[in-house]
Design a protein around this motif. Structure first.
Motif, PDB file in Angstrom:
ATOM      1  N   UNK A  24       0.743  -1.052   0.134  1.00 44.09           N
ATOM      2  CA  UNK A  24      -0.292  -0.357   0.204  1.00 44.09           C
ATOM      3  C   UNK A  24       0.529   1.178   0.276  1.00 44.09           C
ATOM      4  N   UNK A  25       1.497   1.086   0.250  1.00 41.31           N
ATOM      5  CA  UNK A  25       2.804   2.035   0.382  1.00 41.31           C
ATOM      6  C   UNK A  25       3.515   2.775  -0.641  1.00 41.31           C
ATOM      7  N   UNK A  26       4.106   1.790  -1.501  1.00 44.02           N
ATOM      8  CA  UNK A  26       4.224   1.613  -2.162  1.00 44.02           C
ATOM      9  C   UNK A  26       3.842   2.375  -3.055  1.00 44.02           C
ATOM     10  N   UNK A  27       2.590   1.379  -3.434  1.00 46.72           N
ATOM     11  CA  UNK A  27       1.080   1.878  -4.856  1.00 46.72           C
ATOM     12  C   UNK A  27       1.220   3.495  -3.946  1.00 46.72           C
ATOM     13  N   UNK A  28       0.772   4.166  -2.444  1.00 52.47           N
ATOM     14  CA  UNK A  28       0.315   5.545  -2.873  1.00 52.47           C
ATOM     15  C   UNK A  28       1.324   6.281  -3.215  1.00 52.47           C
ATOM     16  N   UNK A  29       3.034   6.102  -3.333  1.00 55.63           N
ATOM     17  CA  UNK A  29       4.215   6.501  -3.564  1.00 55.63           C
ATOM     18  C   UNK A  29       3.735   6.644  -6.049  1.00 55.63           C
ATOM     19  N   UNK A  30       3.996   5.890  -5.649  1.00 51.55           N
ATOM     20  CA  UNK A  30       3.401   5.622  -7.282  1.00 51.55           C
ATOM     21  C   UNK A  30       2.410   6.558  -7.984  1.00 51.55           C
ATOM     22  N   UNK A  31       1.082   6.006  -7.027  1.00 47.21           N
ATOM     23  CA  UNK A  31      -0.392   7.356  -7.641  1.00 47.21           C
ATOM     24  C   UNK A  31       0.409   8.854  -7.121  1.00 47.21           C
ATOM     25  N   UNK A  32       0.878   8.704  -5.906  1.00 43.47           N
ATOM     26  CA  UNK A  32       1.594   9.922  -5.588  1.00 43.47           C
ATOM     27  C   UNK A  32       2.127  11.260  -6.805  1.00 43.47           C
ATOM     28  N   UNK A  33       3.033  10.553  -7.140  1.00 46.94           N
ATOM     29  CA  UNK A  33       3.915  10.980  -8.153  1.00 46.94           C
ATOM     30  C   UNK A  33       3.680  10.960  -9.785  1.00 46.94           C
TER      31      UNK A  33
END
Length: 281
Positions: A133-142
């Motif tokens: 979830x953390x890694x996916x949220x970082x990708x979506x944020x970028x």
């Protein structure tokens, strides 16, 4: 001196002048290429320290791994400034910066905290879900930042920036390691920190970007506050760093709460004004 000799000397002088001009143009071209490469070198440095942080976590050196995230943050903050100072912003540099951020502030923090603490949770599926979830949220944020870069307010970030989210995770690891608290003893706290920092990246809460401060002169009061903050950090750096990260994380939600409370009041005031305007006299 006869005419043939004069023409020969003129041609030699013209040829020498042309050679000097070509050398000068080549030097300018090489210097320009070096200026374009300079921001990318900082970006690649950010990518290296994110990768090196993962390697350190695999070697169970979690203090070094967390420190690598903060070094990557410093380099990430410098590449954009260097590009603006040298006027060498390019689409290639922006794409490279996003890819480096995904590794250093998306994958690296998730893997570090997974290896340090999340893997000791009772269910491996919960640990895997938190890290993903953390890694996916970082990708979506970028991705959202890249498509909204020309339409958002430059003074604020829409959602917690990925370097700040990585700082919250790395700061927690660094503080617990400094206090000699094992990751297995605070696994659920690590779970909460990972989820909160990850989800904060994809919220609509606005976080101050500090970009406006770089365009104006820094006041004497700001310098004095910086000196006090630096002195406090020297007392116990891990505690102060993590406290600053948490304060910045909370600031976005406090601003969001302030706007949520203020908006109904403004709406009620507007309705009252309309009612007073339409009341017959």
């Amino acid at each position: 001196m006869n005419e043939p000799e004069q023409e020969s000397s003129r041609s030699l002088a013209a040829r020498a002048s042309g050679i000097r001009e070509r050398r000068a143009a080549l030097k300018v071209k090489l210097r320009r290429r070096g200026m374009f490469a300079l921001p990318s070198m900082f970006t690649l440095g950010c990518l290296f320290f994110g990768f090196f942080g993962i390697i350190q976590a695999m070697n169970l050196r979690f203090d070094y791994a967390a420190a690598c995230i903060f070094v990557a943050m410093v380099l990430d903050s410098l590449d954009g400034r260097v590009a603006r100072m040298t006027k060498t912003q390019t689409a290639f540099g922006a794409e490279l910066d996003s890819l480096a951020d995904m590794v250093s502030f998306g994958a690296a923090p998730a893997l570090i905290i997974y290896e340090w603490s999340l893997s000791s949770l009772p269910s491996p599926r919960i640990a895997l879900a938190a890290g993903f979830i953390y890694a996916a949220c970082a990708a979506l944020r970028l991705a959202r930042f890249n498509v909204q870069i020309d339409v958002v307010d430059k003074r604020f970030f829409n959602g917690l920036p990925s370097p700040a989210a990585a700082a919250v995770v790395a700061g927690f690891v660094l503080l617990m390691d400094d206090l000699d608290i094992a990751g297995t003893d605070v696994a659920w706290w690590a779970f909460a920190v990972t989820l909160v920092s990850g989800i904060s990246m994809v919220t609509t809460a606005q976080f101050f970007s500090f970009k406006a401060m770089s365009r104006r002169a820094i006041s004497f009061t700001a310098l004095a506050m910086f000196a006090v903050a630096f002195g406090l950090m020297l007392m116990h750096p891990p505690t102060v760093i993590f406290a600053v990260c948490i304060a910045y994380l909370a600031s976005g939600y406090l601003v969001w709460l302030w706007h949520a409370v203020k908006k109904p009041k403004d709406a009620s005031t507007g309705l009252a004004a309309e009612a007073s305007d339409t009341t017959p006299t």
